[in-house]
Design a protein around this motif. Structure first.
Motif, PDB file in Angstrom:
ATOM      1  N   THR A  68       0.744  -1.330  -0.062  1.00  0.00           N
ATOM      2  CA  THR A  68       0.031  -0.081  -0.018  1.00  0.00           C
ATOM      3  C   THR A  68       0.861   1.256  -0.066  1.00  0.00           C
ATOM      4  O   THR A  68       0.326   2.461  -0.287  1.00  0.00           O
ATOM      5  N   GLY A  69       2.053   1.223   0.384  1.00  0.00           N
ATOM      6  CA  GLY A  69       2.961   2.375   0.443  1.00  0.00           C
ATOM      7  C   GLY A  69       2.707   3.192   1.699  1.00  0.00           C
ATOM      8  O   GLY A  69       3.216   4.262   1.863  1.00  0.00           O
ATOM      9  N   ARG A  81       7.289   3.602  -2.156  1.00  0.00           N
ATOM     10  CA  ARG A  81       5.719   3.641  -2.581  1.00  0.00           C
ATOM     11  C   ARG A  81       5.390   1.901  -2.324  1.00  0.00           C
ATOM     12  O   ARG A  81       6.406   1.033  -2.664  1.00  0.00           O
ATOM     13  N   GLN A  84       0.845  -1.316  -5.120  1.00  0.00           N
ATOM     14  CA  GLN A  84      -0.357  -0.779  -5.872  1.00  0.00           C
ATOM     15  C   GLN A  84      -0.071   0.669  -6.280  1.00  0.00           C
ATOM     16  O   GLN A  84      -0.603   0.799  -7.471  1.00  0.00           O
ATOM     17  N   ASP A  85       0.707   1.249  -5.955  1.00  0.00           N
ATOM     18  CA  ASP A  85       0.986   2.527  -6.333  1.00  0.00           C
ATOM     19  C   ASP A  85       1.718   2.464  -7.704  1.00  0.00           C
ATOM     20  O   ASP A  85       1.795   3.011  -8.567  1.00  0.00           O
ATOM     21  N   TYR A  86       2.778   1.484  -7.854  1.00  0.00           N
ATOM     22  CA  TYR A  86       3.659   1.300  -8.898  1.00  0.00           C
ATOM     23  C   TYR A  86       2.821   0.761 -10.057  1.00  0.00           C
ATOM     24  O   TYR A  86       2.820   1.360 -10.911  1.00  0.00           O
ATOM     25  N   GLN A  89       0.690   3.544 -11.200  1.00  0.00           N
ATOM     26  CA  GLN A  89       1.454   4.618 -12.300  1.00  0.00           C
ATOM     27  C   GLN A  89       1.749   3.490 -13.646  1.00  0.00           C
ATOM     28  O   GLN A  89       1.686   4.447 -14.573  1.00  0.00           O
ATOM     29  N   GLN A 185       8.072   0.956 -14.076  1.00  0.00           N
ATOM     30  CA  GLN A 185       7.006   0.846 -12.882  1.00  0.00           C
ATOM     31  C   GLN A 185       6.630  -0.760 -12.432  1.00  0.00           C
ATOM     32  O   GLN A 185       6.579  -0.879 -11.347  1.00  0.00           O
TER      33      GLN A 185
END
Length: 244
Positions: A68-69, A81, A84-86, A89, A185
């Motif tokens: 989740t970062g 991060r 999920q963030d990567y 992106q 990413q």
């Protein structure tokens, strides 16, 4: 008629022993036997085992920040991060419109300047055709018109092809950069996920080692408790065993 009776009496020393035995056993059993001194006991949890238990509890969900970062890595200088963030992106770098954010802001300026220079050269060519026609005495004639028309058509075709090639080149470069960013990413997401798995694995190893070391200490403590219990039992029953 007189009756005779024969009685077998124990030896005097046996009578004395029996009396003494009865006296001793009576005195020995008069007091309740304290069995608590040799009751079974269980060795307590070793501090290392307690530490292993705590570490195991702390390890539950420890991988979550990598997904989740959030948590331990949020706002750190590394700006790490989560998976999920990567992946989110990476999704922005996919699809038919992904290339647009990588288009050079100077591309149109380059295209305009190139086409302007091409138009200047085309105009110079038309001027050259007029000069040649003037020298040959055909200025304004049908032959000059045909030459101008053919030349202009060829230049228009070249101009359109040049324009298309420059657009295609810019699109190709932007699309390549989008694919590169997408791959970066995605790789970061995989690496971050791997870090979460590695942390879980290493923490599991710590728990296992602490638990094993604690179990050794607990087994030693249990052996000492069992030995003490047996010692107390032997001491308590020694008078009985001595009396037979």
């Amino acid at each position: 008629m007189a009756v005779s009776q024969t009685q077998m009496l124990p030896a005097p020393f046996l009578t004395d022993v029996s009396k003494q035995y009865s006296k001793d056993i009576g005195a020995l059993t008069a007091k309740p036997l304290q069995t608590s001194a040799f009751a079974p006991t269980v060795a307590g949890q070793d501090p290392l085992q307690a530490q292993a238990y705590t570490a195991a509890q702390q390890g539950i969900g420890a991988y979550q920040p990598y997904l989740t970062g959030q948590g331990a890595y949020a706002g750190t200088p590394t700006d790490m991060r989560g998976v999920q963030d990567y992946l989110g992106q990476a999704a922005g770098y996919s699809g038919p419109q992904a290339y647009q954010q990588f288009m050079s802001p100077y591309q149109q300026q380059v295209i305009d300047k190139t086409l302007t220079e091409f138009d200047r050269q085309t105009q110079a060519g038309l001027t050259g055709i007029g000069q040649q026609a003037a020298k040959s005495g055909n200025l304004g004639g049908g032959r000059e018109g045909v030459m101008r028309s053919e030349y202009q058509s060829n230049q228009d075709a070249k101009r359109a092809l040049m324009h298309q090639q420059m657009l295609q080149q810019g699109y190709g470069q932007a699309n390549q950069l989008a694919n590169q960013a997408f791959g970066q990413q995605r790789n970061l997401a995989q690496d971050t996920s791997g870090l979460g798995g590695l942390q879980y694995k290493l923490q599991g190893q710590d728990v296992s080692r602490l638990g094993s070391a604690g179990a050794i200490q607990q087994a030693q403590a249990q052996a000492e408790a069992d030995a003490l219990r047996e010692t107390n039992r032997l001491a308590a029953y020694e008078p009985y065993e001595r009396l037979g």
